[in-house]
Write an enzyme that holds these catalytic residues in place. Structure first.
Site, PDB file in Angstrom:
ATOM      1  CG  HIS A 267     -35.423 -19.083  57.934  1.00  0.00           C
ATOM      2  ND1 HIS A 267     -36.170 -18.787  56.822  1.00  0.00           N
ATOM      3  CD2 HIS A 267     -34.761 -20.220  57.628  1.00  0.00           C
ATOM      4  CE1 HIS A 267     -35.959 -19.708  55.887  1.00  0.00           C
ATOM      5  NE2 HIS A 267     -35.113 -20.595  56.351  1.00  0.00           N
ATOM      6  CG  ASP A 279     -36.148 -22.827  53.139  1.00  0.00           C
ATOM      7  OD1 ASP A 279     -35.878 -22.461  54.297  1.00  0.00           O
ATOM      8  OD2 ASP A 279     -35.430 -22.558  52.161  1.00  0.00           O
ATOM      9  CD  GLU A 312     -31.838 -18.985  56.262  1.00  0.00           C
ATOM     10  OE1 GLU A 312     -31.007 -19.904  56.305  1.00  0.00           O
ATOM     11  OE2 GLU A 312     -32.584 -18.823  55.270  1.00  0.00           O
ATOM     12  CD  GLU A 313     -34.313 -18.731  52.466  1.00  0.00           C
ATOM     13  OE1 GLU A 313     -33.205 -18.822  51.909  1.00  0.00           O
ATOM     14  OE2 GLU A 313     -34.991 -19.728  52.801  1.00  0.00           O
ATOM     15  CG  ASP A 341     -33.619 -23.499  57.658  1.00  0.00           C
ATOM     16  OD1 ASP A 341     -34.708 -23.571  57.056  1.00  0.00           O
ATOM     17  OD2 ASP A 341     -32.662 -22.796  57.269  1.00  0.00           O
ATOM     18  CG  HIS A 413     -34.427 -21.452  47.980  1.00  0.00           C
ATOM     19  ND1 HIS A 413     -33.165 -20.953  48.037  1.00  0.00           N
ATOM     20  CD2 HIS A 413     -34.844 -21.574  49.272  1.00  0.00           C
ATOM     21  CE1 HIS A 413     -32.804 -20.783  49.313  1.00  0.00           C
ATOM     22  NE2 HIS A 413     -33.814 -21.159  50.070  1.00  0.00           N
TER      23      HIS A 413
HETATM   24 ZN   LIG Z   1     -34.231 -22.093  55.260  1.00  0.00          ZN
END
Ligand SMILES: [Zn+2]
Ligand SMILES: *[C@@H]1O[C@H](CO)[C@@H](O)[C@H](O)[C@H]1NC(C)=O
Length: 493
Positions: A267, A279, A312-313, A341, A413
């Site tokens: 992603h 990420d 994606e998130e 990922d 994140h």
């Molecule tokens: Zn991810």
């Protein structure tokens, strides 16, 4: 080096495919082409994009569009001779919290984070109300089921709930049903390192404003309430939601049989909190470097298709959009899907996710990683990344992952998911493993099981398509007549 086939001399100069069989694709050659410095270069660029576009590369934000343009500059512009690249646009509900504030009973500011798709409080005043506690249930999850709310009068109040087990949106929806004005959710782990959850676009209109605070603060308020004290707190959420257009990128080799396609996906979007370098800058960079290397080779019988997924998130939105809009015939042509990922976590473990239909995929990754001295952790898929839509279609799949959250990636994140949040050695061996596996399947489908077709696949696919319709109408309702924010934006096709 191959000698000319006697009958092939004339076509040799006409057909680039024949010409380049002088340099056939092999796992070893593709592996050798993957270099740490080039992966660093890609991630430097993605980090630079975030830094110069408001700190992130998230869905609906300028940093995503810049990331898209960065990939297209290579896949579509520079390498147009070797790849067919399409941009697949779709709309999704965007949400953003501009400001969130929780003030405690002594007028003190409390550390607080906002989930994605958090509804706004009345503005500019927010909500000031007495806090009411809910029972903790670490087995079933606190405030996850209606029976856990029985005997708790939350009408017109802010309700104190412990995070965990069930979705934050479920807790908040129950709070709304029972007439609470808002939720103060305290985290399960101590400290201010709080992972930002999403309520999901489908929660719009069903939840109350919510602030997520540290465990320590929640527990101290809980004990004050237990002592019979009245605790009045203030919650302010200034947030918006509207509809925005976003884009998947799908690039495939011109070479190879269109009926036999090997797919690799990562992603391209980050969360709003940061640059998303592990990420999933890590998977994004691996795919881009494999694409760059593949272009030198020829003579492989199957197509390699690269996907950079959008949103994606926000709930695997781009990959679900793609898979749910494939025809049966198009789905049949995809022989294998690899998902990459988070493959450069600072303290990696090497997790290979597979199921009974994964065939030779996990073994291809494992063999190479074990040779490099890595210990493999095998697991099932879960629902955490873009393989979900492919599994629903019954397409054989494998996912590689090096761990999210402590101890693997403490910046998961968060704003610190930047260039310092990568283990370059892990990223390099994983990208090499991915390159080898792609080259092997591009040459031979030995060990690849057929697509598993069940009526369940069709059922869930219809469900996903219906979800897109629902999201679209929810977003319209939520926007209260706001015009679409993408108006005037260029669609890159
Ligand atoms: Zn991810
Ligand atoms: C997204 O929504 C806007 C406004 O409703 C519309 O003009 C646009 O065509 C949509 N884009 C896609 C890809 O559906």
């Amino acid at each position: 080096m191959r000698l000319l086939r006697t009958a092939g001399a004339a076509t040799l100069f006409l057909s680039p495919a024949t010409f380049a069989t002088n340099n056939p694709l092999t796992p070893g050659k593709l592996e050798a082409d993957i270099r740490t410095e080039e992966l660093q270069n890609v991630l430097w660029n993605l980090n630079h994009i975030a830094v110069t576009h408001g700190g992130n590369r998230a869905f609906g934000e300028p940093g995503y569009k810049a990331s898209l343009d960065f990939i297209l500059e290579r896949a579509q512009t520079r390498f147009h001779n070797e790849f067919d690249t399409v941009v697949q646009p779709f709309n999704h509900t965007y949400g953003k919290t501009n400001q969130i504030k929780v003030t405690g009973p002594e007028g003190e500011d409390v550390f607080v984070i906002s989930p994605l798709y958090n509804p706004a409080t009345p503005l500019p005043d927010g909500i000031t109300a007495p806090l009411v506690d809910t029972p903790v249930d670490d087995e079933r999850g606190s405030a996850c089921f209606p029976d856990q709310w029985e005997g708790v009068d939350v009408k017109g109040k802010l309700v104190l709930v412990k995070r965990g087990i069930c979705a934050v949106a479920d807790k908040s929806a129950l709070a709304k049903e029972r007439g609470a004005l808002g939720v103060i959710l305290y985290n399960e782990q101590p400290g201010t390192n709080i992972v930002v959850p999403t309520l999901g676009a489908e929660s719009i209109g069903k939840t109350v404003p919510i602030g997520i605070i540290p465990l320590e603060v929640g527990q101290s308020w809980k004990s004050r309430l237990a002592d019979g004290e009245e605790v009045t707190v203030h919650l302010l959420v200034d947030s918006i939601s509207d509809t925005r257009e976003t884009w998947n990128i799908i690039a495939e080799t011109k070479q190879g049989d269109p009926d036999k396609v090997i797919m690799l996906g990562a992603h391209l979007d980050s969360v709003q909190a940061g640059a998303g370098i592990n990420d999933d800058g890590s998977g994004t960079a691996a795919l881009l470097e494999i694409l760059t290397a593949v272009r030198r080779y020829d003579g492989f019988p199957h197509k390699i298709r690269f996907a950079w997924w959008a949103a994606e998130e926000s709930g695997l939105v781009g990959s679900l959009y793609y898979t749910s809009h494939l025809t049966e015939e198009e789905a049949d042509r995809i022989k294998y899907y690899f998902n990459y990922d988070m493959i450069g976590s600072p303290h990696p473990d090497f997790e290979i996710a597979s199921d009974g239909n994964s065939g030779v995929g996990p073994q291809l990754l494992e063999e190479y990683l074990v040779e490099q001295g890595k210990e493999i952790v095998h697991g099932g898929f879960g629902s955490g990344s873009d393989f979900v839509g492919f599994l629903e279609l019954g397409i054989p799949s494998t996912a590689l992952h090096t761990g999210a959250g402590a101890p693997f990636d403490e910046c998961y994140h968060q704003a610190c998911d930047d260039l310092d949040n990568i283990n370059w050695e892990a990223l390099t061996v994983n990208a090499k493993a991915a390159a080898r596996a792609a080259a092997r399947l591009a040459n031979s489908l030995e060990g690849v099981p057929p697509r598993k077709k069940t009526s369940l696949n069709l059922h869930t696919r219809r469900g996903v398509v219906q979800n897109f319709r629902k999201w679209a109408s929810l977003a319209e309702e939520a926007s209260h007549g706001h015009t679409c924010s993408h108006t005037g934006k260029r669609v890159v096709v």
